[in-house]
Design a protein around this motif. Structure first.
Motif, PDB file in Angstrom:
ATOM      1  N   ALA A   1       0.851  -1.190   0.000  1.00 55.93           N
ATOM      2  CA  ALA A   1       0.000   0.000   0.000  1.00 55.93           C
ATOM      3  C   ALA A   1       0.886   1.238   0.000  1.00 55.93           C
ATOM      4  N   THR A   2       0.640   2.139  -0.936  1.00 57.88           N
ATOM      5  CA  THR A   2       1.387   3.386  -0.989  1.00 57.88           C
ATOM      6  C   THR A   2       0.820   4.393   0.012  1.00 57.88           C
ATOM      7  N   GLY A   3       1.538   5.490   0.195  1.00 59.30           N
ATOM      8  CA  GLY A   3       1.059   6.512   1.125  1.00 59.30           C
ATOM      9  C   GLY A   3      -0.258   7.114   0.686  1.00 59.30           C
ATOM     10  N   GLN A   4      -0.412   7.318  -0.614  1.00 53.90           N
ATOM     11  CA  GLN A   4      -1.671   7.870  -1.122  1.00 53.90           C
ATOM     12  C   GLN A   4      -2.820   6.902  -0.901  1.00 53.90           C
ATOM     13  N   GLU A   5      -2.572   5.610  -1.071  1.00 54.99           N
ATOM     14  CA  GLU A   5      -3.624   4.625  -0.846  1.00 54.99           C
ATOM     15  C   GLU A   5      -4.013   4.566   0.621  1.00 54.99           C
ATOM     16  N   LEU A   6      -3.052   4.704   1.513  1.00 53.40           N
ATOM     17  CA  LEU A   6      -3.384   4.736   2.933  1.00 53.40           C
ATOM     18  C   LEU A   6      -4.229   5.951   3.289  1.00 53.40           C
ATOM     19  N   MET A   7      -3.897   7.103   2.685  1.00 54.37           N
ATOM     20  CA  MET A   7      -4.706   8.302   2.925  1.00 54.37           C
ATOM     21  C   MET A   7      -6.104   8.131   2.353  1.00 54.37           C
ATOM     22  N   ASP A   8      -6.200   7.557   1.143  1.00 50.89           N
ATOM     23  CA  ASP A   8      -7.522   7.319   0.558  1.00 50.89           C
ATOM     24  C   ASP A   8      -8.339   6.345   1.402  1.00 50.89           C
ATOM     25  N   THR A   9      -7.665   5.346   1.968  1.00 56.24           N
ATOM     26  CA  THR A   9      -8.365   4.376   2.814  1.00 56.24           C
ATOM     27  C   THR A   9      -8.927   5.042   4.060  1.00 56.24           C
ATOM     28  N   SER A  10      -8.132   5.896   4.706  1.00 57.58           N
ATOM     29  CA  SER A  10      -8.620   6.582   5.905  1.00 57.58           C
ATOM     30  C   SER A  10      -9.776   7.507   5.587  1.00 57.58           C
ATOM     31  N   SER A  11      -9.708   8.221   4.444  1.00 61.63           N
ATOM     32  CA  SER A  11     -10.828   9.094   4.073  1.00 61.63           C
ATOM     33  C   SER A  11     -12.073   8.285   3.732  1.00 61.63           C
ATOM     34  N   ARG A  12     -11.878   7.117   3.106  1.00 61.80           N
ATOM     35  CA  ARG A  12     -13.035   6.282   2.778  1.00 61.80           C
ATOM     36  C   ARG A  12     -13.685   5.738   4.047  1.00 61.80           C
ATOM     37  N   ILE A  13     -12.864   5.365   5.029  1.00 61.12           N
ATOM     38  CA  ILE A  13     -13.408   4.879   6.291  1.00 61.12           C
ATOM     39  C   ILE A  13     -14.218   5.957   6.983  1.00 61.12           C
ATOM     40  N   SER A  14     -13.693   7.192   6.990  1.00 58.81           N
ATOM     41  CA  SER A  14     -14.433   8.289   7.626  1.00 58.81           C
ATOM     42  C   SER A  14     -15.747   8.560   6.903  1.00 58.81           C
ATOM     43  N   LYS A  15     -15.752   8.462   5.575  1.00 59.23           N
ATOM     44  CA  LYS A  15     -16.995   8.674   4.829  1.00 59.23           C
ATOM     45  C   LYS A  15     -18.016   7.586   5.146  1.00 59.23           C
ATOM     46  N   ILE A  16     -17.549   6.338   5.213  1.00 58.80           N
ATOM     47  CA  ILE A  16     -18.466   5.231   5.514  1.00 58.80           C
ATOM     48  C   ILE A  16     -19.072   5.412   6.898  1.00 58.80           C
ATOM     49  N   ARG A  17     -18.266   5.825   7.849  1.00 57.86           N
ATOM     50  CA  ARG A  17     -18.770   5.968   9.215  1.00 57.86           C
ATOM     51  C   ARG A  17     -19.694   7.173   9.346  1.00 57.86           C
ATOM     52  N   ASN A  18     -19.383   8.235   8.641  1.00 54.45           N
ATOM     53  CA  ASN A  18     -20.302   9.392   8.657  1.00 54.45           C
ATOM     54  C   ASN A  18     -21.636   9.023   8.026  1.00 54.45           C
ATOM     55  N   HIS A  19     -21.598   8.228   6.955  1.00 53.79           N
ATOM     56  CA  HIS A  19     -22.846   7.804   6.322  1.00 53.79           C
ATOM     57  C   HIS A  19     -23.653   6.908   7.258  1.00 53.79           C
ATOM     58  N   GLU A  20     -22.961   6.038   8.027  1.00 57.53           N
ATOM     59  CA  GLU A  20     -23.672   5.177   8.969  1.00 57.53           C
ATOM     60  C   GLU A  20     -24.275   5.995  10.105  1.00 57.53           C
TER      61      GLU A  20
END
Length: 386
Positions: free
Chosen positions: A236-255
């Motif tokens: 996993a690259t640094g950009q992918e790790l950042m994208d993963t964290s932002s995706r997790i926050s979006k999923i949790r905000n949607h929940e």
């Protein structure tokens, strides 16, 4: 919490993949041992140990599902900074411009691939462990049967003393459905006992083949399961790790936005979601740290117990005092290597057990045979005391 095991580029090294594959087994062994130690004082933990396979499968199902849903990687792979990517092979029409006829494109995992990944990571190892347990029991039963004969041939004290009653009880408790089930279960166990070694050998052979090819850089798939799912494991690259964290926050905000009910109920649901998110986020690091701390404390106390239980090493006792000479006895010569009777160097030295003085054997034997006591200590002697 990420561990890097060397290597460059996006392709993980063989040692990273091997470490990620062995981590669940090591974690299971550590958890089982820890629960076994705690069960010595908490008897209710024995119920968990009785259903060890089911407990660990449920735990890994939660961890693997959460990890694949949030990071597109398994529990162990995310610990080493790896992630799974879908591989699509497309044939190129223009093969003259490229050396290879295939173009590999990586993308995120699909829902089907996540579900099948959980099946390969949790369900199949669970069934394999159960088949292994059945095979071991059947093998032990066959070994016992070969040594002691069948159960019908063995001697049973209850049958001997309660002869006719046992026969009547068996006939009365006999049930056709039960007998059919027992026969079916016996046939299944025998079938597993015959087929499991071949299945196990085939799976281990395929695993070894894929691992060897991966080590020689002949394939990009570490196992047959990854190839059947069309998944490759990459760093996993640094950009992918950042994208993963932002995706997790979006999923949790949607929940959180999907919560319904009065304000107090939303507050309770939000608190429960926050707790579950915190537990899942730190479960990876927490499990590893807890097992490490437990093993370290066990080593510490075990070394202390070994030091306490070790036999005490005392200093050597001082030498006994020199034998005392009688006032009327013959004095000892100044040279300790000389015999006090013949005043020559001792030949075949022999000690008198009563006094502790050393003489020549021939001198002291002749002297003690004639005189009942020697002329040094004046203790009574006989030839048997030499």
């Amino acid at each position: 919490m990420l561990f890097q095991v060397g290597g460059e580029g996006t392709r993980p090294t063989f040692f990273e993949m091997a470490a990620a594959q062995q981590l669940p087994a090591s974690l299971r062994a550590a958890l089982t041992y820890s629960l076994g130690v705690f069960a010595l004082r908490r008897s209710f933990l024995h119920k968990i140990l009785d259903y060890e396979d089911e407990f660990f499968a449920a735990l890994m199902l939660i961890l693997e599902g959460h990890s694949l849903r949030t990071t597109d990687a398994s529990f162990a792979e995310s610990l080493y900074g790896l992630r799974r990517k879908s591989v699509r092979l497309r044939l190129r029409k223009d093969s003259a411009k490229k050396e290879s006829n295939e173009e590999v494109q990586h993308s995120g995992l699909e829902k089907r691939q996540r579900i099948l990944s959980v099946v390969f990571l949790v369900v199949l190892p669970y069934f394999k462990s159960k088949l292994h347990a059945i095979y071991n029991k059947e093998r032990e039963a066959r070994l016992r049967e070969s040594l002691w004969g069948t159960e019908d041939q063995g001697f049973d004290e209850t049958d001997f003393f309660t002869g006719e009653e046992s026969i009547v009880s068996r006939e009365s408790s006999g049930n056709e459905e039960l007998s059919v089930r027992v026969q079916l279960a016996t046939k299944i166990k025998k079938f597993i006992a015959v087929c499991y070694p071949w299945i196990h050998a085939s799976s281990e052979g395929l695993s070894f083949t894929y691992q060897l090819l991966y080590l020689l850089d002949a394939t990009g798939f570490y196992s047959l399961g990854l190839q059947s799912l069309g998944i490759q494991v990459c760093r996993a690259t640094g950009q992918e790790l950042m994208d993963t964290s932002s995706r997790i926050s979006k999923i949790r905000n949607h929940e959180r936005e999907r919560l319904r009910g009065p304000p107090w109920l939303k507050t309770v649901q939000g608190a429960l979601l926050s707790c579950s998110y915190a537990v899942l986020d730190y479960a990876q690091t927490g499990l590893i740290a807890a097992v490490f701390i437990f093993k370290m404390m066990e080593w510490w106390y075990q070394s202390a117990e070994e030091r306490l239980s070790a036999p005490t090493v005392y200093p050597p006792p001082p030498p006994p005092p020199a034998p005392k000479m009688a006032k009327e006895g013959i004095p000892l010569p100044p040279n300790r290597s000389l015999c006090a009777l013949c005043l020559q160097k001792r030949a075949n030295p022999s000690v008198v057990t009563v006094s502790g003085f050393v003489f020549c054997y021939s001198c002291v034997f002749k002297y003690v045979s004639k005189v009942s006591f020697p002329n040094i200590s004046l203790y009574s002697h006989n030839p048997t005391s030499i």
